[in-house]
Design an enzyme around this catalytic site. Structure first.
Site, PDB file in Angstrom:
ATOM      1  N   PHE A  10       3.676  10.682  -2.307  1.00 49.61           N
ATOM      2  CA  PHE A  10       4.991  11.198  -2.691  1.00 49.61           C
ATOM      3  C   PHE A  10       5.882  11.477  -1.480  1.00 49.61           C
ATOM      4  O   PHE A  10       7.093  11.641  -1.612  1.00 49.61           O
ATOM      5  CB  PHE A  10       4.855  12.460  -3.547  1.00 49.61           C
ATOM      6  CG  PHE A  10       4.668  13.724  -2.756  1.00 49.61           C
ATOM      7  CD1 PHE A  10       5.762  14.475  -2.364  1.00 49.61           C
ATOM      8  CD2 PHE A  10       3.406  14.167  -2.400  1.00 49.61           C
ATOM      9  CE1 PHE A  10       5.613  15.646  -1.624  1.00 49.61           C
ATOM     10  CE2 PHE A  10       3.243  15.327  -1.665  1.00 49.61           C
ATOM     11  CZ  PHE A  10       4.347  16.070  -1.280  1.00 49.61           C
ATOM     12  N   SER A  11       5.315  11.522  -0.299  1.00 48.67           N
ATOM     13  CA  SER A  11       6.047  11.871   0.919  1.00 48.67           C
ATOM     14  C   SER A  11       6.863  10.686   1.427  1.00 48.67           C
ATOM     15  O   SER A  11       6.301   9.656   1.800  1.00 48.67           O
ATOM     16  CB  SER A  11       5.049  12.312   1.999  1.00 48.67           C
ATOM     17  OG  SER A  11       5.581  12.168   3.295  1.00 48.67           O
ATOM     18  N   PRO A  12       8.199  10.804   1.472  1.00 47.49           N
ATOM     19  CA  PRO A  12       9.011   9.693   1.977  1.00 47.49           C
ATOM     20  C   PRO A  12       8.633   9.246   3.395  1.00 47.49           C
ATOM     21  O   PRO A  12       8.493   8.038   3.631  1.00 47.49           O
ATOM     22  CB  PRO A  12      10.443  10.243   1.919  1.00 47.49           C
ATOM     23  CG  PRO A  12      10.404  11.246   0.807  1.00 47.49           C
ATOM     24  CD  PRO A  12       9.050  11.892   0.930  1.00 47.49           C
ATOM     25  N   SER A  14       5.767   9.418   4.862  1.00 49.78           N
ATOM     26  CA  SER A  14       4.486   8.719   4.762  1.00 49.78           C
ATOM     27  C   SER A  14       4.680   7.308   4.249  1.00 49.78           C
ATOM     28  O   SER A  14       4.078   6.343   4.749  1.00 49.78           O
ATOM     29  CB  SER A  14       3.534   9.476   3.820  1.00 49.78           C
ATOM     30  OG  SER A  14       3.189  10.747   4.324  1.00 49.78           O
ATOM     31  N   ARG A  15       5.542   7.173   3.242  1.00 51.37           N
ATOM     32  CA  ARG A  15       5.785   5.850   2.657  1.00 51.37           C
ATOM     33  C   ARG A  15       6.414   4.903   3.675  1.00 51.37           C
ATOM     34  O   ARG A  15       6.088   3.717   3.724  1.00 51.37           O
ATOM     35  CB  ARG A  15       6.663   5.990   1.417  1.00 51.37           C
ATOM     36  CG  ARG A  15       5.925   6.584   0.230  1.00 51.37           C
ATOM     37  CD  ARG A  15       6.775   6.562  -1.024  1.00 51.37           C
ATOM     38  NE  ARG A  15       7.396   7.847  -1.296  1.00 51.37           N
ATOM     39  CZ  ARG A  15       8.692   8.066  -1.369  1.00 51.37           C
ATOM     40  NH1 ARG A  15       9.550   7.077  -1.171  1.00 51.37           N
ATOM     41  NH2 ARG A  15       9.155   9.264  -1.649  1.00 51.37           N
TER      42      ARG A  15
END
Length: 217
Positions: A10-12, A14-15
């Protein structure tokens, strides 16, 4: 060998880093860090990152936190060409400028909403927050009126960084294609890319649903 990436879907940030690994062909071991269970506050994690944020990259004896630093490192170390983060000083400065813009503007818009809704229990979205998102869309439209992509006429790591946040922001406040046609077209183009579908699409929905659940619960 590959690298280790401490992250959550869910972490931008991280993505963005997972998309970069996919693009640059970097094998990575994703090590989930459950923020809701305070796994980012354990002594072991704090030893790696005293800021207790995700993502964190481990590449041998190197430990990096802050997604923008990670994106720059991955591009410099593993990309097959320098277009993602150019070596030319002036071209690189333009990419860095947009990375800083992401930190100061795009990240802040989403962070304020997630902080007050998820952590502080707000049940409504303030009009000021929505106005700030609209302002950010206007900035992006101005950038994309001068170059094909965010920082240049080719894709750079700045596009990945901004994409990861914008795909959740657009759930909160859709991009008006009539008012911001270039931003809308840029977003739709990137959403269709294989690496975005693989590592960004589902996480963006998860974060929005989590925010929305707190608004409606």
């Amino acid at each position: 060998m590959g690298v280790k990436l401490y992250a959550m879907d869910f972490s931008p940030p991280s993505r963005a880093c997972m998309m970069a690994c996919e693009i640059f062909g970097v094998p990575f071991e994703k090590i989930p860090v459950n923020l809701f269970n305070n796994e980012h506050l354990t002594p072991e994690f704090l030893e790696k990152n005293p800021l207790h944020t995700i993502p964190v990259l481990e590449d041998g004896d190197l430990i990096l936190y802050d997604s923008h630093a990670i994106l720059a490192y991955l591009a410099d170390t593993y990309a097959k060409d320098e277009s993602w983060y150019p070596k030319d000083v002036k071209k690189r400065a333009l990419v860095s400028q947009k990375l800083f813009f992401n930190v100061a503007i795009i990240f802040r818009r989403l962070r304020i909403i997630s902080y007050y809704v998820i952590q502080k229990g707000r049940k409504t979205l303030e009009q000021d927050w929505l106005d700030d998102i609209v302002e950010a869309y206007g900035f992006l439209e101005a950038f994309l009126s001068k170059t094909k992509y965010i920082a240049a006429d080719h894709i750079t790591i700045a596009d990945l960084a901004i994409l990861s946040f914008l795909t959740t922001l657009e759930y909160i406040l859709p991009v008006d294609a009539k008012k911001y046609p270039k931003t809308s077209a840029w977003l739709e183009d990137f959403k269709a890319k294989p690496y975005a579908k693989k590592y960004n699409e589902e996480g963006a929905k998860i974060l929005f649903n989590y925010i929305n659940d707190h608004l409606t619960s």
